[in-house]
Motif scaffolding. Structure first.
Motif, PDB file in Angstrom:
ATOM      1  N   ILE A 290      -4.674 -10.076 -14.573  1.00  0.00           N
ATOM      2  CA  ILE A 290      -5.308 -10.040 -13.252  1.00  0.00           C
ATOM      3  C   ILE A 290      -4.324 -10.515 -12.188  1.00  0.00           C
ATOM      4  O   ILE A 290      -4.280  -9.992 -11.072  1.00  0.00           O
ATOM      5  N   GLY A 291      -3.500 -11.516 -12.547  1.00  0.00           N
ATOM      6  CA  GLY A 291      -2.493 -12.008 -11.609  1.00  0.00           C
ATOM      7  C   GLY A 291      -1.452 -10.966 -11.264  1.00  0.00           C
ATOM      8  O   GLY A 291      -0.851 -11.020 -10.174  1.00  0.00           O
ATOM      9  N   LEU A 292      -1.230 -10.009 -12.163  1.00  0.00           N
ATOM     10  CA  LEU A 292      -0.250  -8.953 -11.901  1.00  0.00           C
ATOM     11  C   LEU A 292      -0.688  -8.027 -10.762  1.00  0.00           C
ATOM     12  O   LEU A 292       0.118  -7.283 -10.223  1.00  0.00           O
ATOM     13  N   LYS A 293      -1.976  -8.073 -10.415  1.00  0.00           N
ATOM     14  CA  LYS A 293      -2.471  -7.218  -9.335  1.00  0.00           C
ATOM     15  C   LYS A 293      -2.066  -7.746  -7.965  1.00  0.00           C
ATOM     16  O   LYS A 293      -2.090  -7.000  -6.984  1.00  0.00           O
ATOM     17  N   ASN A 294      -1.695  -9.004  -7.884  1.00  0.00           N
ATOM     18  CA  ASN A 294      -1.347  -9.597  -6.586  1.00  0.00           C
ATOM     19  C   ASN A 294       0.070  -9.196  -6.174  1.00  0.00           C
ATOM     20  O   ASN A 294       1.019  -9.399  -6.935  1.00  0.00           O
ATOM     21  N   PRO A 295       0.244  -8.631  -4.972  1.00  0.00           N
ATOM     22  CA  PRO A 295       1.585  -8.226  -4.515  1.00  0.00           C
ATOM     23  C   PRO A 295       2.513  -9.433  -4.351  1.00  0.00           C
ATOM     24  O   PRO A 295       2.083 -10.508  -3.940  1.00  0.00           O
ATOM     25  N   PHE A 296       3.772  -9.228  -4.733  1.00  0.00           N
ATOM     26  CA  PHE A 296       4.766 -10.289  -4.564  1.00  0.00           C
ATOM     27  C   PHE A 296       5.834  -9.909  -3.537  1.00  0.00           C
ATOM     28  O   PHE A 296       6.671 -10.734  -3.166  1.00  0.00           O
ATOM     29  N   TYR A 297       5.780  -8.649  -3.062  1.00  0.00           N
ATOM     30  CA  TYR A 297       6.754  -8.210  -2.064  1.00  0.00           C
ATOM     31  C   TYR A 297       6.124  -7.114  -1.217  1.00  0.00           C
ATOM     32  O   TYR A 297       5.441  -6.228  -1.739  1.00  0.00           O
ATOM     33  N   TYR A 298       6.361  -7.200   0.075  1.00  0.00           N
ATOM     34  CA  TYR A 298       5.769  -6.228   0.998  1.00  0.00           C
ATOM     35  C   TYR A 298       6.869  -5.433   1.710  1.00  0.00           C
ATOM     36  O   TYR A 298       7.921  -5.984   2.061  1.00  0.00           O
ATOM     37  N   ILE A 299       6.594  -4.149   1.901  1.00  0.00           N
ATOM     38  CA  ILE A 299       7.471  -3.276   2.677  1.00  0.00           C
ATOM     39  C   ILE A 299       6.668  -2.753   3.860  1.00  0.00           C
ATOM     40  O   ILE A 299       5.589  -2.185   3.679  1.00  0.00           O
ATOM     41  N   ASP A 300       7.172  -2.958   5.034  1.00  0.00           N
ATOM     42  CA  ASP A 300       6.474  -2.506   6.248  1.00  0.00           C
ATOM     43  C   ASP A 300       7.489  -1.852   7.171  1.00  0.00           C
ATOM     44  O   ASP A 300       8.221  -2.522   7.901  1.00  0.00           O
TER      45      ASP A 300
ATOM     46  N   PRO B  13       8.280   1.936   9.690  1.00  0.00           N
ATOM     47  CA  PRO B  13       7.530   2.914  10.496  1.00  0.00           C
ATOM     48  C   PRO B  13       6.872   4.019   9.671  1.00  0.00           C
ATOM     49  O   PRO B  13       5.854   4.569  10.079  1.00  0.00           O
ATOM     50  N   TRP B  14       7.451   4.355   8.522  1.00  0.00           N
ATOM     51  CA  TRP B  14       6.896   5.462   7.736  1.00  0.00           C
ATOM     52  C   TRP B  14       6.345   5.050   6.373  1.00  0.00           C
ATOM     53  O   TRP B  14       5.643   5.812   5.716  1.00  0.00           O
ATOM     54  N   LEU B  15       6.614   3.813   5.931  1.00  0.00           N
ATOM     55  CA  LEU B  15       6.153   3.371   4.621  1.00  0.00           C
ATOM     56  C   LEU B  15       5.631   1.942   4.687  1.00  0.00           C
ATOM     57  O   LEU B  15       6.304   1.042   5.182  1.00  0.00           O
ATOM     58  N   THR B  16       4.406   1.750   4.184  1.00  0.00           N
ATOM     59  CA  THR B  16       3.809   0.426   4.067  1.00  0.00           C
ATOM     60  C   THR B  16       3.269   0.263   2.662  1.00  0.00           C
ATOM     61  O   THR B  16       2.494   1.101   2.189  1.00  0.00           O
ATOM     62  N   THR B  17       3.671  -0.801   1.976  1.00  0.00           N
ATOM     63  CA  THR B  17       3.210  -1.018   0.606  1.00  0.00           C
ATOM     64  C   THR B  17       3.365  -2.481   0.227  1.00  0.00           C
ATOM     65  O   THR B  17       4.188  -3.202   0.794  1.00  0.00           O
ATOM     66  N   GLY B  18       2.550  -2.917  -0.732  1.00  0.00           N
ATOM     67  CA  GLY B  18       2.668  -4.254  -1.302  1.00  0.00           C
ATOM     68  C   GLY B  18       2.936  -4.126  -2.790  1.00  0.00           C
ATOM     69  O   GLY B  18       2.070  -3.683  -3.545  1.00  0.00           O
ATOM     70  N   ILE B  19       4.121  -4.462  -3.226  1.00  0.00           N
ATOM     71  CA  ILE B  19       4.542  -4.247  -4.609  1.00  0.00           C
ATOM     72  C   ILE B  19       4.008  -5.364  -5.503  1.00  0.00           C
ATOM     73  O   ILE B  19       4.190  -6.544  -5.207  1.00  0.00           O
ATOM     74  N   SER B  20       3.343  -4.968  -6.589  1.00  0.00           N
ATOM     75  CA  SER B  20       2.811  -5.931  -7.553  1.00  0.00           C
ATOM     76  C   SER B  20       3.359  -5.616  -8.944  1.00  0.00           C
ATOM     77  O   SER B  20       3.896  -4.526  -9.186  1.00  0.00           O
TER      78      SER B  20
ATOM     79  N   HIS C 194      -1.603   3.671  -5.265  1.00  0.00           N
ATOM     80  CA  HIS C 194      -2.937   3.301  -4.753  1.00  0.00           C
ATOM     81  C   HIS C 194      -3.168   1.798  -4.850  1.00  0.00           C
ATOM     82  O   HIS C 194      -3.673   1.175  -3.908  1.00  0.00           O
ATOM     83  N   LEU C 195      -2.793   1.211  -6.003  1.00  0.00           N
ATOM     84  CA  LEU C 195      -2.979  -0.228  -6.177  1.00  0.00           C
ATOM     85  C   LEU C 195      -2.116  -1.040  -5.220  1.00  0.00           C
ATOM     86  O   LEU C 195      -2.452  -2.172  -4.879  1.00  0.00           O
ATOM     87  N   SER C 196      -1.001  -0.449  -4.796  1.00  0.00           N
ATOM     88  CA  SER C 196      -0.123  -1.118  -3.830  1.00  0.00           C
ATOM     89  C   SER C 196      -0.544  -0.871  -2.395  1.00  0.00           C
ATOM     90  O   SER C 196       0.124  -1.327  -1.457  1.00  0.00           O
ATOM     91  N   HIS C 197      -1.660  -0.114  -2.217  1.00  0.00           N
ATOM     92  CA  HIS C 197      -2.142   0.247  -0.879  1.00  0.00           C
ATOM     93  C   HIS C 197      -1.007   0.900  -0.068  1.00  0.00           C
ATOM     94  O   HIS C 197      -0.785   0.564   1.101  1.00  0.00           O
ATOM     95  N   THR C 198      -0.332   1.816  -0.714  1.00  0.00           N
ATOM     96  CA  THR C 198       0.812   2.479  -0.091  1.00  0.00           C
ATOM     97  C   THR C 198       0.353   3.469   0.970  1.00  0.00           C
ATOM     98  O   THR C 198      -0.553   4.281   0.737  1.00  0.00           O
ATOM     99  N   LYS C 199       0.991   3.372   2.128  1.00  0.00           N
ATOM    100  CA  LYS C 199       0.755   4.324   3.212  1.00  0.00           C
ATOM    101  C   LYS C 199       2.066   4.989   3.578  1.00  0.00           C
ATOM    102  O   LYS C 199       3.072   4.314   3.796  1.00  0.00           O
ATOM    103  N   ILE C 200       2.051   6.322   3.608  1.00  0.00           N
ATOM    104  CA  ILE C 200       3.211   7.101   4.036  1.00  0.00           C
ATOM    105  C   ILE C 200       2.828   7.834   5.307  1.00  0.00           C
ATOM    106  O   ILE C 200       1.914   8.664   5.309  1.00  0.00           O
ATOM    107  N   PHE C 201       3.511   7.491   6.391  1.00  0.00           N
ATOM    108  CA  PHE C 201       3.173   8.030   7.716  1.00  0.00           C
ATOM    109  C   PHE C 201       1.685   7.813   8.016  1.00  0.00           C
ATOM    110  O   PHE C 201       0.968   8.746   8.415  1.00  0.00           O
ATOM    111  N   ASP C 202       1.228   6.579   7.761  1.00  0.00           N
ATOM    112  CA  ASP C 202      -0.142   6.135   8.037  1.00  0.00           C
ATOM    113  C   ASP C 202      -1.206   6.839   7.197  1.00  0.00           C
ATOM    114  O   ASP C 202      -2.396   6.731   7.494  1.00  0.00           O
TER     115      ASP C 202
END
Length: 267
Positions: A70-80, A82-89, A221-229
């Protein structure tokens, strides 16, 4: 502890979870069949059974370490950007690299079967996995990747069952053991069937490609990745299993038609 099974809810949860584990284990059986069929004939059945037994042990260990999963689901690094937003877990990375591995394994196998001349038997045999331990390692690694999703699903389904957390854990362990035993009964006949029919081998490898893409999409999906919003959504597993079942149905009809044509030609 076992008094919990006097409750009808416990049996409903056990049956549902066992069925779910078997369904989620179909892709695992396909991969094990592909790997085991590359071993010498006398090692294939043993590799399949040992691989599934190790898968059972591994899943039980993961159930006891469920808080870690369950702890592996928590992101440990974020990328933000203009074209890519994600939280890497950790979970997303496991699914992403597992998907890449399945894509590589499947496409390389398809290339070998399609591009390699059928008369070049020596070269084909030389490409077989000669190491029994190598095959087992591949089976255990891919099962670990598949286990992440099935274990977390099992935790979600059994949440709140029983008066003690050990009740839910016991249900999950029994479901895993029953599902692995059932898979061991059918895995070798499925492996033999896949090996005997070349068209089924290609179809099984195509399934693994689909599953590889699904794992990569699930990681995004689990990283809530957004590409160009635009957020990447999850691929419903029902669609995937329906596509697999429909493809198998068409292939079985084709096999039956070919047998009928061969019988008519032989007369």
């Amino acid at each position: 502890m076992f008094e919990f099974f006097a409750s009808p809810d416990a049996w409903v949860a056990l049956l549902t979870l066992t069925f779910l584990e078997i369904v989620l284990g179909i892709d695992n059986i396909v991969f094990i069949s592909i790997v085991a069929n590359k071993l010498p004939q006398n090692q294939r059945k043993r590799a399949t059974n040992i691989g599934l037994l190790l898968a059972m042990v591994q899943r039980i260990i993961l159930l006891f370490a469920v808080s870690f999963l369950i702890g592996l689901k928590n992101p440990f690094y974020y990328i933000d950007s203009p074209w890519l937003t994600t939280g890497i877990s950790g979970q997303a990375l496991i699914l992403f690299f597992g998907g890449l591995f399945l894509l590589y394994k499947s496409t390389s196998e398809i290339h070998e079967k399609v591009e390699l001349p059928s008369h070049d038997k020596d070269e084909l045999d030389a490409k077989k996995i000669t190491s029994f331990s190598n095959a087992i390692v591949q089976i255990v690694l891919i099962d670990f990747i598949f286990s992440i999703d099935s274990i977390l699903t099992a935790v979600g389904m059994t949440n709140g069952i029983g008066d003690s957390p050990m009740d839910a854990l016991l249900v999950m362990i029994i479901a895993v053991v029953i599902s692995i035993i059932i898979m061991m009964v059918f895995a070798n006949p499925i492996r033999v069937f896949i090996n005997k029919h070349p068209s089924m081998q290609l179809l099984a490898l195509s399934f693994l490609i689909l599953i590889g893409f699904m794992l990569i999409a699930e990681a995004a999906h689990l990283s809530h990745t957004k590409i160009f919003d635009q957020e990447i959504g999850a691929i419903p597993k029902g669609y995937l299993y329906f596509a697999i079942a429909f493809s198998l149905l068409i292939e079985f009809l084709n096999m039956k038609l070919r047998k009928k044509e061969d019988a008519l030609e032989s007369k």
